[in-house]
Design a protein around this motif. Structure first.
Motif, short mmCIF file in Angstrom:
data_model
loop_
_atom_site.label_atom_id
_atom_site.label_comp_id
_atom_site.label_asym_id
_atom_site.label_seq_id
_atom_site.Cartn_x
_atom_site.Cartn_y
_atom_site.Cartn_z
N VAL A 32 0.86 -1.18 0.00
CA VAL A 32 0.00 0.00 0.00
C VAL A 32 0.90 1.23 0.00
O VAL A 32 1.80 1.35 0.84
N LEU A 33 0.66 2.13 -0.95
CA LEU A 33 1.44 3.37 -1.01
C LEU A 33 0.93 4.35 0.05
O LEU A 33 -0.27 4.54 0.20
N VAL A 34 1.87 4.95 0.76
CA VAL A 34 1.58 5.93 1.79
C VAL A 34 2.34 7.20 1.45
O VAL A 34 3.57 7.19 1.38
N PRO A 35 1.63 8.31 1.21
CA PRO A 35 2.33 9.55 0.92
C PRO A 35 3.25 9.98 2.06
O PRO A 35 2.93 9.74 3.24
N ALA A 36 4.35 10.60 1.73
CA ALA A 36 5.30 11.07 2.74
C ALA A 36 4.62 11.98 3.77
O ALA A 36 4.94 11.95 4.95
N GLN A 37 3.64 12.76 3.32
CA GLN A 37 2.92 13.65 4.23
C GLN A 37 2.13 12.84 5.28
O GLN A 37 2.00 13.27 6.42
N VAL A 38 1.61 11.69 4.88
CA VAL A 38 0.90 10.82 5.81
C VAL A 38 1.89 10.18 6.78
O VAL A 38 1.62 10.07 7.98
N VAL A 39 3.05 9.80 6.29
CA VAL A 39 4.09 9.26 7.16
C VAL A 39 4.45 10.29 8.23
O VAL A 39 4.60 9.94 9.41
N ASP A 40 4.56 11.55 7.84
CA ASP A 40 4.84 12.62 8.81
C ASP A 40 3.74 12.68 9.88
O ASP A 40 4.03 12.82 11.07
N ALA A 64 5.66 6.93 -0.71
CA ALA A 64 5.71 7.52 -2.04
C ALA A 64 5.35 9.00 -1.90
O ALA A 64 4.64 9.38 -0.98
N THR A 65 5.83 9.80 -2.81
CA THR A 65 5.59 11.24 -2.74
C THR A 65 4.86 11.71 -3.99
O THR A 65 5.31 11.45 -5.11
N PRO A 66 3.73 12.39 -3.80
CA PRO A 66 3.04 12.93 -4.97
C PRO A 66 3.83 14.10 -5.56
O PRO A 66 4.66 14.71 -4.88
N LEU A 67 3.56 14.39 -6.81
CA LEU A 67 4.21 15.53 -7.45
C LEU A 67 3.81 16.82 -6.73
O LEU A 67 2.64 17.00 -6.37
N ASP A 68 4.77 17.70 -6.54
CA ASP A 68 4.49 18.99 -5.91
C ASP A 68 4.15 19.99 -7.01
O ASP A 68 4.99 20.76 -7.44
N GLY A 69 2.92 19.92 -7.47
CA GLY A 69 2.51 20.77 -8.58
C GLY A 69 1.18 21.43 -8.30
O GLY A 69 0.67 21.40 -7.17
N PRO A 70 0.58 22.01 -9.32
CA PRO A 70 -0.69 22.73 -9.14
C PRO A 70 -1.83 21.87 -8.60
O PRO A 70 -2.65 22.36 -7.82
N ALA A 90 -3.05 9.08 -5.49
CA ALA A 90 -3.99 8.12 -6.08
C ALA A 90 -4.34 8.51 -7.52
O ALA A 90 -4.39 7.65 -8.40
N VAL A 91 -4.56 9.79 -7.75
CA VAL A 91 -4.88 10.25 -9.11
C VAL A 91 -3.67 10.11 -10.01
O VAL A 91 -3.77 9.57 -11.12
N GLU A 92 -2.50 10.56 -9.56
CA GLU A 92 -1.28 10.51 -10.38
C GLU A 92 -0.90 9.09 -10.76
O GLU A 92 -0.44 8.85 -11.88
N ARG A 93 -1.08 8.15 -9.84
CA ARG A 93 -0.67 6.76 -10.09
C ARG A 93 -1.81 5.90 -10.62
O ARG A 93 -1.65 4.69 -10.77
N SER A 94 -2.97 6.50 -10.87
CA SER A 94 -4.16 5.76 -11.31
C SER A 94 -4.43 4.57 -10.40
O SER A 94 -4.60 3.43 -10.84
N ALA A 95 -4.49 4.87 -9.12
CA ALA A 95 -4.70 3.82 -8.11
C ALA A 95 -6.04 3.13 -8.31
O ALA A 95 -7.03 3.75 -8.71
N SER A 96 -6.08 1.85 -8.00
CA SER A 96 -7.32 1.08 -8.04
C SER A 96 -8.22 1.43 -6.87
O SER A 96 -9.44 1.29 -6.96
N LEU A 97 -7.61 1.87 -5.76
CA LEU A 97 -8.37 2.09 -4.54
C LEU A 97 -7.64 3.10 -3.66
O LEU A 97 -6.42 3.05 -3.52
N LEU A 98 -8.41 3.99 -3.04
CA LEU A 98 -7.90 4.92 -2.04
C LEU A 98 -8.55 4.58 -0.71
O LEU A 98 -9.78 4.48 -0.62
N LEU A 99 -7.74 4.39 0.33
CA LEU A 99 -8.24 4.13 1.67
C LEU A 99 -8.31 5.46 2.40
O LEU A 99 -7.29 6.10 2.64
#
Length: 164
Positions: A32-40, A64-70, A90-99
């Motif tokens: 399961v991918l966990v954004p760095a912000q969630v890890v913080d 994993a880290t999402p792109l820092d963009g608009p 989830a959007v950037e990686r075309s995730a099958s599921l977001l928890l």
């Protein structure tokens, strides 16, 4: 068969940790991918969660880290950093599921076409796949940890689990 790509926000991880069911994530989804912000956020909550990185099942969590963009910046106007990062990833990686459990985060996720479930959905899937026995006991454990479950949602989950 390919493994689904799953991204999580803070609350499913922290709630599953608190009731000893974090291993369900690995059993159900592999990794399961966990954004760095969630890890913080999880790190800042160690006074409640304990040493979460060493907990059983934590090895299924991949930072994993999402792109820092608009897109991320737009989400940050509406949501807290963890929710925004989870949705962006989830959007950037075309995730099958977001928890995700938070209502506001789910509304935004829905607008971006994401398929979502929360802590209760993970427990229900764990029951369906034979990893858990009674869902009711785990919902009660969540309640003891301060997780609010409306009566209507409780009945819905129990009915879906075959225990109405």
């Amino acid at each position: 068969m390919t493994t689904p790509l799953v991204v999580t926000n803070n609350t499913p991880v922290s709630h599953l940790l608190r009731i000893g069911q974090l291993p369900l994530l690995g059993l159900l989804f592999g990794r399961v991918l966990v954004p760095a912000q969630v890890v913080d956020e999880l790190d800042r909550g160690q006074h409640v969660l304990g040493a979460w990185r060493e907990a059983p099942g934590a090895d299924a969590l991949v930072v994993a880290t999402p792109l820092d963009g608009p897109f991320l910046r737009q989400l940050l106007v509406q949501l807290d950093p963890g929710e925004a990062a989870a949705i962006a990833l989830a959007v950037e990686r075309s995730a099958s599921l977001l928890l995700i459990d938070e209502v506001d985060g789910r509304k935004v996720g829905r607008r971006h076409g994401l398929r979502m479930t929360g802590t209760l959905g993970v427990l229900l899937e764990g029951k369906r796949q034979g990893h858990l026995g009674e869902v009711r006991a785990w919902m009660e454990a969540l309640g003891r940890q301060g997780f609010h479950i409306s009566d209507a949602l409780k009945q819905h989950v129990l009915a879906a689990a075959g225990k109405s």
